[in-house]
Design a protein around this motif. Sequence first.
Motif, PDB file in Angstrom:
ATOM      1  N   PHE A 291      -1.859   0.920  -4.701  1.00 57.01           N
ATOM      2  CA  PHE A 291      -1.166  -0.322  -4.388  1.00 57.01           C
ATOM      3  C   PHE A 291      -0.200  -0.658  -5.516  1.00 57.01           C
ATOM      4  O   PHE A 291      -0.403  -0.253  -6.656  1.00 57.01           O
ATOM      5  CB  PHE A 291      -2.163  -1.477  -4.254  1.00 57.01           C
TER       6      PHE A 291
ATOM      7  N   GLY B  25      -5.905   2.212   2.213  1.00 55.50           N
ATOM      8  CA  GLY B  25      -5.189   3.096   1.308  1.00 55.50           C
ATOM      9  C   GLY B  25      -5.855   3.162  -0.051  1.00 55.50           C
ATOM     10  O   GLY B  25      -6.812   2.441  -0.335  1.00 55.50           O
TER      11      GLY B  25
ATOM     12  N   ARG C 168      -7.340   1.706  -5.594  1.00 55.29           N
ATOM     13  CA  ARG C 168      -8.378   1.113  -4.738  1.00 55.29           C
ATOM     14  C   ARG C 168      -9.687   0.972  -5.520  1.00 55.29           C
ATOM     15  O   ARG C 168     -10.412  -0.013  -5.377  1.00 55.29           O
ATOM     16  CB  ARG C 168      -8.592   1.970  -3.497  1.00 55.29           C
TER      17      ARG C 168
ATOM     18  N   THR D 193       0.852  -1.180   0.000  1.00 55.51           N
ATOM     19  CA  THR D 193       0.000   0.000   0.000  1.00 55.51           C
ATOM     20  C   THR D 193       0.887   1.228   0.000  1.00 55.51           C
ATOM     21  O   THR D 193       1.835   1.310   0.776  1.00 55.51           O
ATOM     22  CB  THR D 193      -0.887   0.021   1.266  1.00 55.51           C
TER      23      THR D 193
ATOM     24  N   PRO E 253      -8.128  -4.196   2.044  1.00 55.92           N
ATOM     25  CA  PRO E 253      -7.136  -3.185   1.661  1.00 55.92           C
ATOM     26  C   PRO E 253      -7.373  -1.840   2.360  1.00 55.92           C
ATOM     27  O   PRO E 253      -8.505  -1.412   2.525  1.00 55.92           O
ATOM     28  CB  PRO E 253      -7.321  -3.051   0.153  1.00 55.92           C
TER      29      PRO E 253
END
Length: 168
Positions: free
Chosen positions: A103, A100, A79, A49, A98
């Motif tokens: 990625f 954030g 995201r 992240t 996830p």
Amino acid sequence: DGLRSLPKDNAGYDLKQLFIGSEGTLGIITAATLRLYPQPGETTTLLVTLPDAGSAVTLLARVREKLGDRIESFELISRFAFELVDRHIGGVTLPFEPSGDWFVLTEVATGDAEEPLERLLEEAFEDGLVEDAVIAKNMAEAEALWRVRHAISEAQKFEGPSIKHDIS
């Protein structure tokens, strides 16, 4: 002279492919450039992240500096893309929740490079370049991460027309 070692070149016609497609009617190939790599062996797949999309460029530079040509893949994913997969593709989910907005999914030929990879991640955490990381413990987890990545294009179709990004 088409003996450039640049892997991807979009400047003008691809004369090499033109020659290949002409099956010898346009000329004769008299030389070729070839780069050989050792077989990668063991690979490590990880999803990190990032605080922002720009951090991916810095992270890539660091991975290249520490591990060189051991990078098998390095993909920036938003995201939003993960949310599309979650919304539209059944049975394809990340093995974690996830956090954030950005990625990087990367695969590295480790072999004897596992310790440098761990040090690189530690330094990236300390510098605020990486916020979180998941390292696949086995092939099944690695395949689960890649399954989500490969489902992004299919998931986008359900949202209507979209712009595809394949940046090299």
